[in-house]
Write a protein that holds these residues in place. Sequence first.
Motif, short mmCIF file in Angstrom:
data_model
loop_
_atom_site.label_atom_id
_atom_site.label_comp_id
_atom_site.label_asym_id
_atom_site.label_seq_id
_atom_site.Cartn_x
_atom_site.Cartn_y
_atom_site.Cartn_z
N ARG A 147 0.83 -1.19 0.00
CA ARG A 147 0.00 0.00 0.00
C ARG A 147 0.87 1.25 0.00
NH1 ARG A 147 -4.49 2.66 -1.44
NH2 ARG A 147 -5.11 4.24 0.08
N SER A 166 0.52 5.72 -0.97
CA SER A 166 -0.72 6.43 -0.66
C SER A 166 -0.47 7.86 -0.22
CB SER A 166 -1.50 5.67 0.43
OG SER A 166 -0.76 5.65 1.63
N THR A 216 -4.12 4.80 -5.69
CA THR A 216 -5.09 4.21 -4.75
C THR A 216 -4.85 2.75 -4.50
OG1 THR A 216 -6.63 3.78 -6.58
CG2 THR A 216 -6.84 5.90 -5.43
#
Length: 288
Positions: free
Chosen positions: A124, A170, A190
Amino acid sequence: MRNLLEFFAKYHHWFLFLLLEIISFVLLFQYNSYQSSVWFSSANVVMGKVYEVESHVSSYFKLSQQNERLAQQNILLTRRIDALSEQLIDKRQGLRAKKMKAFPAQPTYRQIPAKVVSNSVHLRDNFITIDKGTKDGVRRDMGVICGSGVVGIVYLCSSHYSVVIPVLNSKSNISCKIQRHGYFGYLHWTGGATDIAYVDDIPRHAHFRIGDHVVTSGYSSVFPPGILVGKIQHVYNSKDALSYRLQVKLSTDFGNLRDVFVIDDENREEQLELLRTVQDSLKPKQAS
């Protein structure tokens, strides 16, 4: 020594045979023109193959330098294309032509070449480590690019290494614009596909088409204007329906990233200091 002498004594007939064979071949090729020409032709073919293999091996070990030169040339060509596009628009609109903005010709920008030593793409919050640090002139908040486009922003530095927050994080937030139109927004990732990101806050009155290029806006001290980001693939409405969200196909292949460049703007510290002064002046003063 005794064992060596015994070895020669045991196999002396083989050594004698080899010696006589060598002498016979020398006499054969030295005093017979046909055999001599065949020998030299064959030797030339063999040596040609040897030199060819040597050339390929040498070229392989020089690929890193060649890739670095190609990356620099790509950056130069991208900047020149953007400058020419803006000049063409100005001419069509009857405005005064802008000055040429080729990247190497801008005295305030310097490229610090670096190599990626570690990289992640499936998290992420991905990070990239490069082999240049403060001793090489790298500082926090400097932009990082490669031959195909934007990479990210320097986050932490040691003496010889730096950690970069790439687009695939992110927390990444890069100011971009639509090439040839000037409408700007902010690039975000995203998660999911490593070649797709989104540009938010494009105004509703903006005119553009699918396939238009997205480049850096130059509205910060991190990146110069015109560095390629990607190409518009799809257009969405924002959640509040007051702006557009653009799906962008990223130009940088983060899964195959090797050579990068850190952008050093000589006027960066002056701009940041001025911004800090403005921010401090706007802070409410405490009552005495």
